[in-house]
Structure formats: structure tokens, C-alpha cells
Enzyme design. Sequence first.
Site, PDB file in Angstrom:
ATOM      1  N   ASP A 138       0.806  -1.222   0.000  1.00 52.29           N
ATOM      2  CA  ASP A 138       0.000   0.000   0.000  1.00 52.29           C
ATOM      3  C   ASP A 138       0.839   1.272   0.000  1.00 52.29           C
ATOM      4  O   ASP A 138       0.303   2.358  -0.195  1.00 52.29           O
ATOM      5  CB  ASP A 138      -0.924   0.032   1.219  1.00 52.29           C
ATOM      6  CG  ASP A 138      -2.006  -1.028   1.158  1.00 52.29           C
ATOM      7  OD1 ASP A 138      -2.310  -1.500   0.048  1.00 52.29           O
ATOM      8  OD2 ASP A 138      -2.543  -1.393   2.217  1.00 52.29           O
ATOM      9  N   GLU A 233     -10.037  -0.308  -2.780  1.00 50.29           N
ATOM     10  CA  GLU A 233     -11.005  -1.008  -1.930  1.00 50.29           C
ATOM     11  C   GLU A 233     -11.521  -0.116  -0.805  1.00 50.29           C
ATOM     12  O   GLU A 233     -12.629  -0.309  -0.314  1.00 50.29           O
ATOM     13  CB  GLU A 233     -10.377  -2.272  -1.337  1.00 50.29           C
ATOM     14  CG  GLU A 233      -9.170  -2.020  -0.455  1.00 50.29           C
ATOM     15  CD  GLU A 233      -8.549  -3.309   0.061  1.00 50.29           C
ATOM     16  OE1 GLU A 233      -9.203  -4.354  -0.026  1.00 50.29           O
ATOM     17  OE2 GLU A 233      -7.403  -3.250   0.555  1.00 50.29           O
TER      18      GLU A 233
END
Length: 376
Positions: A138, A233
Site C-alpha cells: 500500500d 477497496e
Amino acid sequence: MSKSSKRVGVLTAGGDSPGLNAAIRGLGKAALGRHGMELIGFRDGVRGLAENRSIDMTPASLSGILTVGGTILGTSRDKVHKMTVDGERKDMIPTIAKTYEKNKLDCLVMLGGGGTAKNAMRLSKAGLNVVHLPKTIDKDVAHTDNSFGFSTAMEIATEAVDRLHSTAHSHHRIIVVEIMGNKAGWLTLGAGMAGGADIILIPEIPYTVESVAETIKARQDRGTNFSVVAVAEGAHDVLAHAEIDAAKTLKKAADSREAKDAAKAHLSNVRDEHREHTFRLARELEAATGLDTRVTILGYVQRGGTPCAEDRLLGTRIGSAAAELIADGEHGIMVASRGEGTATVPLKDVAGVQALVPLEHSWIKAARDVGTGLGD
């Protein structure tokens, strides 16, 4: 060649990530070969550390792992102060400290992301010599230019966006592709831009369905009857974003353990209500534009497989730098990537801090400049 009799422990924690083995190898080869240290690996993250499940790391252990995905040591997401043991939550820091002493460790190296940084900080406060190496696909670990795992995941996601373009074009469809990134949008933004996504939705910029639909309709007016939407997401529309922010504020304002637990449960429920936002977005876009809409969720495929060259280099650089720092007596730090080199950052400055995409970041400006819709 410097020599040291230091005994160093190493573990990997949190989600698996490409480049973990490269970092283990970089640390191990430098520690064993250049600095004359002993290296002990702990299996399955901090749980293996608490249970003292260790193996001696030798040159043979490190052979052939540079190109291997995942982690040869295994991993887990346990918290050192709240570990489930025999069905109960227990503070395992005292037990871990005993493992540290039993193995006569001079330092413990923990490879992981934000959660691992917090665990490292807790163990450091308990008196253990700890060094953290930043890993996450990430790219949300604070105070480091990059983290191993990100580049490979971005390559995988970019290739997926590339491939989805052809089917979107052939069938005149909207393809909504969900990319990992719960709170930080680096991966979706990078892969979306590199893959030429028409719309990119990230957690840092709340979107409206109307804005996304307008971008798609403008493409239709220009004769382009397909669109690729890259969505993180953790991206949410304006309403959901406001609800989650309100729940977070409620949690921060709680003044008792009972109130904190209730607020935490409420925040979890709010997030659960919006968990399938990508499918809801797809339905709403289909209704608003009249174009067939399909969803592709990349999921854990982004974590797997052979690490790219960048992650192999990064893992090797950070791992070998950690060995040298340990030889010099450094601990209580994260080894950060800084330009072509490395830098040390105190754990207290890393734990609990996330590197989100700044709204003025050059990637966002470039996306806007080339006409990419960001949903706002």
C-alpha cells in the site's frame, strides 16, 4: 571486514508481500558474511516469537530466495499486547521478552507494515532492541520514500488494467476494477495512471456517482463507448465518507473503555455497511449511463508471485543497511528508503502514522492534467 558476535533475530509480520525474501536475504548475507553475526529466524511473525519457534539462519537458508515471492519465515497479523491464546486475549510482551533473553538476542529485526511498526514500538518500550524494515504493497508507511512490495503490486495491477481495456473496448462496457488500498490510494492511483484508467477513485478523495457518471457520459459524447474505472477497496462516496469520519470522531471522543468499545463496534458496523461499495458503484453507473458494467476484484493476486527488480533491489538495500546499523549499535528505529540510500527514523515517529496521498501530490496533478476523472 568488520566482525561482531551479535545475535540477531528476524521475523516477518502482517500481510505477505513481494520482496520480503529479498530483504531477509539482504539482512542475512550482510549480517553473516560482512559482520560476522549469528541470525535466528522466527516463524509466523510475532506469534512464532512468543512461542519461541525459531530456526538458525545460515548461508544455505538464504540461497535461492531472492526471486521467491511471499516469505520463507511465514507471517501472521497478531498484536504483541493483544494476542489470542487458548481463546483469550493476552499481553504477550513479557513472554516475548523471555524469548528474546533465552535466545540471547542483541537485536530483533521486524519486517512489516504499519501494524508491525506499532508492535516494534511496543517491544522497544519494553526494553528490547528492535529495528523495523518497512514492507507494504500500500506504500502507506510513514517517513520512507518506498516500501518493498509496492512496486511489484503496482506492476501486477497495471497489467490487469491494461488487459481490461481490451475487453471493455470490445464489448462497449464499463469495467470497474478494485485494487487494494484500504486507507491509502497510492497503489490504485499509480496503477490507474500507468494503465490509462479513465477514472481513478481513491480513499483520500470522496467521490460522487454523479461526477463519475458525468465523466463517462462525456466520453460517450466523444464517441467512446467504454470506460475503465480503477477504484481502491477503501474508496467511498461522499455520504459514506462522512459517516465513517463521524464514527471515527465518536471513537476519539469516547471517555471510557466501555464508550471506546461501543464506538469501535459502531465504526466497524459502518464500514461493514459499505464493504461492497464497488458492486454498488457498478450498479449505479450502469443505471446512470446505460452501459453494461462489470466488476473485477484483483484481491490477493497483487501480493503474490515473483518480486520485480525494483523490490529486489530495495529489499537488498534496506536489509543490508539494517545489518550495518545493528553492527553500529543502532536500535529503536525504522530503516527508511531515502533517495538512492537509506535513513533511520525513530519508531516513535512511525508507529501509528500513515502516509496517505497528499491532495497536492504530483501524481494527482498529472492525473487531472491528462483528463483522468477522480470522482470529485
